[in-house]
Design an enzyme around this catalytic site. Sequence first.
Site, PDB file in Angstrom:
ATOM      1  CB  SER A 200       7.107   6.345  29.684  1.00 55.22           C
ATOM      2  OG  SER A 200       7.057   5.578  28.516  1.00 55.22           O
TER       3      SER A 200
ATOM      4  NE  ARG B 270      -1.484   7.179  26.033  1.00 59.02           N
ATOM      5  CZ  ARG B 270      -0.334   7.702  26.379  1.00 59.02           C
ATOM      6  NH1 ARG B 270       0.315   7.205  27.399  1.00 59.02           N
ATOM      7  NH2 ARG B 270       0.172   8.725  25.723  1.00 59.02           N
TER       8      ARG B 270
ATOM      9  CE  LYS C 186       9.172  14.546  25.615  1.00 62.89           C
ATOM     10  NZ  LYS C 186       8.299  13.420  25.281  1.00 62.89           N
TER      11      LYS C 186
ATOM     12  CG  HIS D 274       5.260   2.318  24.429  1.00 62.01           C
ATOM     13  ND1 HIS D 274       5.964   2.617  25.563  1.00 62.01           N
ATOM     14  CD2 HIS D 274       4.787   3.502  23.958  1.00 62.01           C
ATOM     15  CE1 HIS D 274       5.946   3.930  25.764  1.00 62.01           C
ATOM     16  NE2 HIS D 274       5.228   4.487  24.817  1.00 62.01           N
TER      17      HIS D 274
HETATM   18  P1  ADP Z   1       5.940  10.630  22.834  1.00 62.37           P
HETATM   19  O1  ADP Z   1       7.071  11.285  23.543  1.00 62.37           O
HETATM   20  O2  ADP Z   1       5.957  10.769  21.339  1.00 62.37           O
HETATM   21  O3  ADP Z   1       4.572  10.894  23.431  1.00 62.37           O
HETATM   22  P2  ADP Z   1       5.693   8.004  23.957  1.00 62.37           P
HETATM   23  O4  ADP Z   1       6.792   7.035  24.134  1.00 62.37           O
HETATM   24  O5  ADP Z   1       5.100   8.572  25.204  1.00 62.37           O
HETATM   25  O6  ADP Z   1       6.280   9.096  23.024  1.00 62.37           O
HETATM   26  O7  ADP Z   1       4.520   7.389  23.085  1.00 62.37           O
HETATM   27  C1  ADP Z   1       4.698   6.957  21.742  1.00 62.37           C
HETATM   28  C2  ADP Z   1       3.357   6.620  21.148  1.00 62.37           C
HETATM   29  O8  ADP Z   1       2.779   5.527  21.856  1.00 62.37           O
HETATM   30  C3  ADP Z   1       2.313   7.743  21.202  1.00 62.37           C
HETATM   31  O9  ADP Z   1       1.535   7.693  20.027  1.00 62.37           O
HETATM   32  C4  ADP Z   1       1.475   7.391  22.388  1.00 62.37           C
HETATM   33  O10 ADP Z   1       0.160   7.909  22.284  1.00 62.37           O
HETATM   34  C5  ADP Z   1       1.471   5.876  22.287  1.00 62.37           C
HETATM   35  N1  ADP Z   1       1.213   5.221  23.558  1.00 62.37           N
HETATM   36  C6  ADP Z   1       1.893   5.366  24.726  1.00 62.37           C
HETATM   37  N2  ADP Z   1       1.361   4.616  25.698  1.00 62.37           N
HETATM   38  C7  ADP Z   1       0.305   3.950  25.141  1.00 62.37           C
HETATM   39  C8  ADP Z   1      -0.690   3.036  25.629  1.00 62.37           C
HETATM   40  N3  ADP Z   1      -0.715   2.658  26.906  1.00 62.37           N
HETATM   41  N4  ADP Z   1      -1.621   2.578  24.753  1.00 62.37           N
HETATM   42  C9  ADP Z   1      -1.601   2.993  23.469  1.00 62.37           C
HETATM   43  N5  ADP Z   1      -0.725   3.856  22.943  1.00 62.37           N
HETATM   44  C10 ADP Z   1       0.216   4.337  23.764  1.00 62.37           C
END
Ligand code: ADP
Length: 191
Positions: A129, A91, A42, A18
């Site tokens: 996460s 990803r 969630k 992130h």
């Molecule tokens: P959500 O619940 O919306 O999926 P996340 O916190 O999991 O929220 O992710 C928020 C954004 O960050 C999403 O667009 C996700 O694809 C991106 N993201 C999460 N981890 C990574 C990573 N390792 N590399 C690039 N983008 C990421």
Amino acid sequence: MIVIAIYPGSFDPITLGHLDIIQRGSRLFAHVIVAVVRNPNKNPLFTVQKRLEQIRLSTKHLANVEVDAFDGLTVNYAQMRKAQVLLRGLRAISDFEVELQMAHTNKTLSHQIETVFLATSNEYSFLSSSVVKEIAKFGGSVDHLVPPHVALDISQCYAQNSPVSNQIKTEVIPPRKSLPMESPTTETLRE
Ligand code: ADP
């Protein structure tokens, strides 16, 4: 033109993946708002308040990054904040399908708002996460996956409920007490 971007997500917790997207986004846009979605469906590890603190601490070196939380539709929040861009990370193909559908849906809700995708940096392509929580749950180190203060929060969180053992527990079944031989009662004999 001053472009404001919203980076929405759960961030439960924020990872280095992130943070990489936030840092790169902050170089592309005048202002980036990292927005924690309050999602009652969630079951999060950290409260929204704690996640806001974690993200603020992780991004304090980035002058044009703000951290906030919102309820409801992301496009409504973006309009309220006068943002033109929704920033998302990609990803894998699995992300692409979900993200494309979300981008198309958001386009039907607001034509002015564009979704901009940043490809993950190679070293974080596996990182989420959920992966972090899974490792921590079994007592593994996540120091290389999240900012140091988040690693500390996670270890404190799991220390309270000691890490789930990944050894298979064998249940000891006590020997059954031998019951006296059941002899037919007069009632059962009568039936
Ligand atoms: P959500 O619940 O919306 O999926 P996340 O916190 O999991 O929220 O992710 C928020 C954004 O960050 C999403 O667009 C996700 O694809 C991106 N993201 C999460 N981890 C990574 C990573 N390792 N590399 C690039 N983008 C990421």
